[in-house]
Scaffold this motif. Structure first.
Motif, short mmCIF file in Angstrom:
data_model
loop_
_atom_site.label_atom_id
_atom_site.label_comp_id
_atom_site.label_asym_id
_atom_site.label_seq_id
_atom_site.Cartn_x
_atom_site.Cartn_y
_atom_site.Cartn_z
N ALA A 232 0.85 -1.20 0.00
CA ALA A 232 0.00 0.00 0.00
C ALA A 232 0.88 1.24 0.00
O ALA A 232 2.03 1.21 0.45
CB ALA A 232 -0.89 0.01 1.23
N PRO A 233 0.30 2.37 -0.47
CA PRO A 233 1.07 3.61 -0.46
C PRO A 233 1.67 3.94 0.92
O PRO A 233 2.82 4.38 1.02
CB PRO A 233 0.04 4.67 -0.87
CG PRO A 233 -1.22 3.96 -1.23
CD PRO A 233 -1.01 2.51 -1.11
N ALA A 234 0.89 3.71 1.97
CA ALA A 234 1.32 4.18 3.30
C ALA A 234 2.51 3.41 3.88
O ALA A 234 3.15 3.91 4.81
CB ALA A 234 0.13 4.09 4.28
N CYS A 301 -12.58 2.65 -1.29
CA CYS A 301 -11.35 1.84 -1.17
C CYS A 301 -10.99 1.47 0.26
O CYS A 301 -10.08 0.70 0.49
CB CYS A 301 -10.19 2.52 -1.88
SG CYS A 301 -10.10 4.28 -1.66
N PRO A 326 -7.95 -0.49 -4.55
CA PRO A 326 -6.72 -0.86 -5.27
C PRO A 326 -6.17 -2.23 -4.85
O PRO A 326 -5.70 -2.99 -5.69
CB PRO A 326 -5.76 0.27 -4.90
CG PRO A 326 -6.67 1.45 -4.72
CD PRO A 326 -7.90 0.89 -4.05
N GLN A 327 -6.25 -2.56 -3.55
CA GLN A 327 -5.76 -3.88 -3.12
C GLN A 327 -6.48 -4.99 -3.89
O GLN A 327 -5.86 -5.94 -4.37
CB GLN A 327 -5.98 -4.10 -1.62
CG GLN A 327 -5.90 -5.60 -1.23
CD GLN A 327 -5.94 -5.90 0.24
OE1 GLN A 327 -4.95 -5.69 0.92
NE2 GLN A 327 -7.05 -6.42 0.74
N MET A 355 -0.25 -4.05 4.02
CA MET A 355 -1.20 -2.96 4.21
C MET A 355 -0.99 -2.27 5.56
O MET A 355 -0.59 -2.92 6.52
CB MET A 355 -2.63 -3.51 4.13
CG MET A 355 -3.03 -3.97 2.75
SD MET A 355 -3.41 -2.57 1.65
CE MET A 355 -2.66 -3.13 0.13
N PRO A 356 -1.34 -0.99 5.64
CA PRO A 356 -1.26 -0.30 6.92
C PRO A 356 -2.51 -0.54 7.76
O PRO A 356 -2.75 0.17 8.74
CB PRO A 356 -1.21 1.17 6.47
CG PRO A 356 -2.03 1.19 5.23
CD PRO A 356 -1.77 -0.12 4.53
N CYS A 357 -3.28 -1.53 7.37
CA CYS A 357 -4.69 -1.60 7.73
C CYS A 357 -5.05 -3.01 8.19
O CYS A 357 -4.70 -3.98 7.52
CB CYS A 357 -5.46 -1.26 6.45
SG CYS A 357 -7.22 -1.46 6.51
N LYS A 360 -8.09 -4.56 5.95
CA LYS A 360 -7.76 -5.16 4.64
C LYS A 360 -7.71 -6.68 4.74
O LYS A 360 -7.92 -7.38 3.76
CB LYS A 360 -6.42 -4.61 4.13
CG LYS A 360 -6.49 -3.16 3.68
CD LYS A 360 -7.03 -3.02 2.27
CE LYS A 360 -7.26 -1.58 1.91
NZ LYS A 360 -8.04 -1.45 0.67
N PHE A 419 -2.67 8.55 -2.18
CA PHE A 419 -3.85 7.83 -1.65
C PHE A 419 -3.70 7.56 -0.15
O PHE A 419 -4.69 7.47 0.57
CB PHE A 419 -3.99 6.46 -2.33
CG PHE A 419 -4.90 6.40 -3.53
CD1 PHE A 419 -4.76 7.27 -4.58
CD2 PHE A 419 -5.88 5.42 -3.61
CE1 PHE A 419 -5.58 7.18 -5.69
CE2 PHE A 419 -6.71 5.31 -4.71
CZ PHE A 419 -6.57 6.19 -5.76
N CYS A 506 -4.79 6.31 5.54
CA CYS A 506 -4.07 5.04 5.71
C CYS A 506 -2.73 5.18 6.40
O CYS A 506 -2.24 4.21 6.97
CB CYS A 506 -3.85 4.40 4.35
SG CYS A 506 -5.35 3.88 3.59
FE1 HC1 Z 1 -4.89 2.56 1.67
FE2 HC1 Z 1 -5.74 2.17 -0.66
S1 HC1 Z 1 -4.92 4.14 0.09
S2 HC1 Z 1 -7.05 1.98 1.19
O1 HC1 Z 1 -5.69 3.80 2.57
O2 HC1 Z 1 -7.11 3.00 -1.71
O3 HC1 Z 1 -4.87 0.30 3.54
O4 HC1 Z 1 -1.98 3.15 2.09
O5 HC1 Z 1 -3.57 0.47 0.07
O6 HC1 Z 1 -6.53 -0.64 -1.43
O7 HC1 Z 1 -3.79 2.30 -2.97
C1 HC1 Z 1 -4.79 1.19 2.90
C2 HC1 Z 1 -3.05 2.91 2.02
C3 HC1 Z 1 -4.32 1.32 0.30
C4 HC1 Z 1 -6.22 0.45 -1.22
C5 HC1 Z 1 -4.53 2.24 -2.13
#
Ligand code: HC1
Length: 573
Positions: A232-234, A301, A326-327, A355-357, A360, A419, A506
């Motif tokens: 992921a971007p984060a 997303c 996006p994932q 992922m930062p999440c 997910k 993102f 994120c």
């Molecule tokens: Fe995200 Fe996304 S930005 S949701 O915050 O839309 O987790 O970083 O990966 O899927 O690209 C998270 C971050 C990430 C998705 C994208």
């Protein structure tokens, strides 16, 4: 203002300041286990922050006690030190003694406080205090170990007041008091949205992500598996913190190098499909505007946000963009497009995402996320789990060289990388929508009104023939509610809304390094804006070479037949 002394040092503070703040002004750090100053959570519950005030018969909890003129406060008297030691010993006596293999070993506030107050032994019989072990592993994202709960109530504050989900509440009284879902239901049977903000708030190991590191090690060691990874971007804006680098370090190249050394066969990037999301979502928005579809359209997303909408605003599901995240777009393409161009049997592809999440993990397991014919994303690891793998492999992360992504799902634009910060999806979408509608580029690609940590942000952007397009951005579910209630009341003036589940977006997801404060949120977002403004060659999703290639070779056109099959979904009440 108020004048008092702390350890005989004169201090002046604003009216309403606490003794804790007064002590800070005097250069004194007071230990605490329950206070969470970033979120104004100072319940005075743990009593570790007690101080002595001349003339007062009992000690005062400094995090909550207001400073008053003429007070003489002592933070280090014998009485204070003995009381603190006793309090921490009592907490430890009823806490599992398994620090060496606890998920928070080395990053536990109780461990730090025990050291700070000088605990040398526990004078109380822990048998007497032994609690029943209750490990709730029902959730796909979060594990709850109530035996480690120290009743700080930070998780309750974030879940109830900030996310407005209220899946966790205080239960029972006295020694039996703890925190749990209503009726002590398994977390998975509640309206928990899996955001993991409770994990970020927990000072100890009572709440943590469901660890799937071993599943990934197993796949990496299986010669029949072709293991691909997306990040992921984060991640690139935070992973360095796990290795002692300062918040705000941008570690894209080292992250790629580490993943390759761990043994991933291909190192790709979620940012590739973030660019693709902008193409699909931008076209969806224009279609809705032209054809009178449901507006405002809301981004889709962030899986914690989706679950929140399903539980609390099912009547508004038609406002969600049909785009997968996006994932999930990446997962579907890895086992179709990539399988096709590389000649690899999709049955042998194992798709991992970083992922930062925590939500997910739940998203990847949703039943509709199988459009490749297989589970599109096999395993989701958080930033913290990836860091554990890198440590376990003995990789010297800080001194790694910068490496580059593999083709054809690695390259990305600056629009994709932002993102990860609140407002980033909106900014990325506006850049491309403007270009599609006007045939020109925005004169300034930096759309400042949608950046930053204000809870709800709004902007009106002139977009050629469309006139002023009104947009809004909310991060944190309590903030999202404000925009959703306007839609429900028929009063929303927006065409497009971005909602991200976690405060800050994120970069502050439930899987990111702990601690995460507002200052750290801003530093991580800053790293992504640097990636966008200074590092990437292109800054608009429609300029992405691999996105152009995937349309040419595979998808053919935005919102086309293949896109609908693989990249879109719909949510039903
Ligand atoms: Fe995200 Fe996304 S930005 S949701 O915050 O839309 O987790 O970083 O990966 O899927 O690209 C998270 C971050 C990430 C998705 C994208």
């Amino acid at each position: 203002s108020i004048n008092l002394t702390v350890n005989n040092i004169d201090v002046e503070v604003e009216a309403g300041a606490t003794l804790y703040q007064a002590a800070q002004k005097a250069g004194v750090n007071i230990p605490t286990l329950c206070a969470w100053f970033d979120k104004d959570h100072t319940p005075g519950a743990c009593r570790v922050c007690v101080v002595e005030v001349e003339g007062m018969p009992s000690l005062a909890a400094s995090c909550a006690y207001p400073a008053q003129n003429g007070m003489k406060v002592f933070t280090n008297s014998d009485k204070v030190r003995q009381a603190r030691k006793m309090i921490v010993e009592l907490i430890l006596a009823s806490h599992p003694q398994e620090c060496n293999f606890c998920v928070r070993n080395g990053n536990c506030e109780l461990q730090k406080v025990a050291e700070m107050v000088g605990v040398k032994n526990i004078r109380y019989d822990s048998e007497e205090f032994d609690r029943d072990r209750e490990l709730d592993t029902s959730s796909p994202a979060i594990v709850r170990d109530s035996s480690k709960c120290i009743n700080c109530r930070r998780c309750v504050t974030v879940c109830e007041s900030i996310q407005t989900v209220a899946a966790l509440s205080p239960m029972n009284r006295g020694y039996e008091s703890t925190v749990s879902p209503a009726f002590n239901l398994p977390l998975n049977e509640t309206n928990c949205v899996n955001c993991g903000q409770c994990v970020m708030a927990c000072p100890v190991g009572a709440l943590y992500e469901k660890d799937q590191v071993d599943e990934v090690w197993k796949a990496l060691q299986d010669p029949t598996r072709h293991v691909v990874v997306q990040e992921a971007p984060a991640i690139r804006a935070a992973l360095g913190e796990e290795f002692g680098m300062p918040p705000g370090s941008l570690v894209t190249g080292k992250m790629i190098a580490a993943l390759r050394r761990l043994g991933f066969d291909k190192v790709f990037d979620t940012n590739f499909t973030a660019d693709l999301t902008i193409i699909e979502e931008g076209n969806e928005l224009l279609k809705r505007v032209k054809e009178g579809g449901t507006l405002p359209m809301i981004t889709s997303c962030s899986p914690g946000w989706i679950k929140f909408c399903e539980h609390f605003y099912p009547d508004l599901l038609g406002h969600l963009s049909t785009c997968k995240s996006p994932q999930q777009m990446f997962g579907a393409l890895a086992k179709t497009y990539y399988a096709q161009v590389s000649g690899i049997d999709p049955a042998n592809i194992f798709s991992v995402s970083i992922m930062p999440c925590t939500a997910k993990k739940y998203e990847a397991q949703r039943p509709e996320m199988k459009s490749s014919g297989y589970q599109d994303v096999d395993v989701v690891l958080t930033t913290r789990e990836l860091a554990r793998m890198i440590k376990e492999a003995g990789i010297d992360f800080v001194n790694l060289p910068d490496e580059k992504y593999d083709d054809p799902m690695g390259e990305y634009t600056g629009a994709a990388t932002i993102f990860g910060a609140t407002g980033g999806v909106m900014e990325a979408a506006l850049r491309t929508v403007y270009a599609v509608v006007t045939g020109e580029e925005l004169s300034d690609l930096n759309i400042m009104p949608v950046r930053g940590l204000e809870g709800v942000k709004a902007a009106a952007v002139p977009v050629g023939a469309l006139g002023d397009v009104k947009v809004a951005v909310a991060h944190g579910l309590g903030n999202a509610r404000k925009l959703l209630d306007e839609i429900r009341a028929g009063k929303s003036e927006y065409a497009f809304i971005e909602v991200m589940c976690c405060p800050g977006g994120c970069v502050a997801g439930g899987g990111e390094p702990i601690p995460t404060t507002d200052e750290i949120r801003m530093l991580r977002a800053g790293a992504l804006y640097r990636d966008d403004g200074e590092v990437q060659q292109y800054r608009q999703s429609h300029q992405s070479p691999p996105v152009k290639a995937v349309y040419e070779k595979f998808l053919k056109e935005p919102l086309g037949h293949k896109s609908h099959e693989l990249l879109h979904t719909h949510y039903v009440q």
